[in-house]
Design a protein around this motif. Structure first.
Motif, PDB file in Angstrom:
ATOM      1  N   ILE A  23      -4.058   8.476   5.465  1.00  0.00           N
ATOM      2  CA  ILE A  23      -2.632   8.748   5.345  1.00  0.00           C
ATOM      3  C   ILE A  23      -2.480  10.195   4.888  1.00  0.00           C
ATOM      4  CG2 ILE A  23      -0.480   8.139   4.180  1.00  0.00           C
ATOM      5  CD1 ILE A  23      -1.561   5.828   5.851  1.00  0.00           C
ATOM      6  N   ARG A  62      -0.886  -3.200   5.823  1.00  0.00           N
ATOM      7  CA  ARG A  62      -0.182  -2.412   4.791  1.00  0.00           C
ATOM      8  C   ARG A  62      -0.087  -0.921   5.129  1.00  0.00           C
ATOM      9  NH1 ARG A  62       1.624  -3.681   0.242  1.00  0.00           N
ATOM     10  NH2 ARG A  62       0.899  -1.791  -0.772  1.00  0.00           N
ATOM     11  N   SER A 116       3.507   0.212   4.491  1.00  0.00           N
ATOM     12  CA  SER A 116       3.726   0.330   3.043  1.00  0.00           C
ATOM     13  C   SER A 116       3.074   1.590   2.487  1.00  0.00           C
ATOM     14  CB  SER A 116       3.166  -0.903   2.320  1.00  0.00           C
ATOM     15  OG  SER A 116       3.884  -2.058   2.683  1.00  0.00           O
ATOM     16  N   ALA A 117       1.848   1.861   2.915  1.00  0.00           N
ATOM     17  CA  ALA A 117       1.141   3.054   2.441  1.00  0.00           C
ATOM     18  C   ALA A 117       1.868   4.323   2.856  1.00  0.00           C
ATOM     19  CB  ALA A 117      -0.297   3.059   2.962  1.00  0.00           C
ATOM     20  N   GLU A 144       5.003   4.598   0.657  1.00  0.00           N
ATOM     21  CA  GLU A 144       4.608   4.995  -0.695  1.00  0.00           C
ATOM     22  C   GLU A 144       4.246   6.477  -0.754  1.00  0.00           C
ATOM     23  OE1 GLU A 144       1.518   2.094  -1.278  1.00  0.00           O
ATOM     24  OE2 GLU A 144       2.852   0.787  -2.439  1.00  0.00           O
TER      25      GLU A 144
END
Length: 153
Positions: free
Chosen positions: A3, A100, A103-104, A107
């Motif tokens: 990410i 996820r 979500s990552a 975030e």
């Protein structure tokens, strides 16, 4: 998966993800190649306010994205550099969902917004994604209202 924040070199792949995330009638209006050219120009004009966070596979193929728009706010006494932020266009390729990644990405984008001094991060979500955002700490606000163009005043 890694990410990170996208760079100019990622614009073509970002255009592909945005195009895939669009409705079929939107896709019919413009080829992904033409859209990539338009996105590259837009990217240059908005590089100080918009950031794309991406999930990249080990072979550097982008499989997900979340955009962060940093929005300047009117100054207040003692606080002349106010900002809020908005999460936009979160999308993960179907084959990579359920791990996820979305979500990552959210975030990472949210943390970046707070690092840049944003006082809050908002998101306009589809109904199915609301539980995901709530798990990440987003809460509904009765004070955040919107007016759509087809509504009369």
């Amino acid at each position: 998966m890694e990410i990170g924040i996208a760079g100019q070199a990622d614009v073509t792949q970002l255009a592909r993800l945005l195009w895939l995330n669009a409705a079929p009638d939107q896709q019919a209006k413009q080829s992904v190649e033409s859209f990539a050219d338009d996105l590259a120009a837009w990217w240059t004009d908005h590089s100080d306010t918009h950031f794309a966070f991406v999930a990249a596979s080990t072979d550097s193929v982008l499989v997900g994205m979340a955009w962060l728009a940093l929005v300047p706010r009117a100054p207040r006494p003692g606080d002349t550099d106010r900002h809020s932020a908005d999460i936009q266009s979160v999308f993960v390729l179907p084959a990579h969902r359920g791990n996820r990644l979305g979500s990552a990405l959210v975030e990472a984008a949210s943390q970046h917004a707070f690092t840049l001094g944003a006082t809050r991060v908002t998101v306009h979500s589809g109904r199915k994604a609301v539980p995901v955002y709530e798990r990440l700490g987003f809460t509904p606000s009765h004070q955040l209202l919107q007016l759509e163009p087809d509504r009369t005043m």
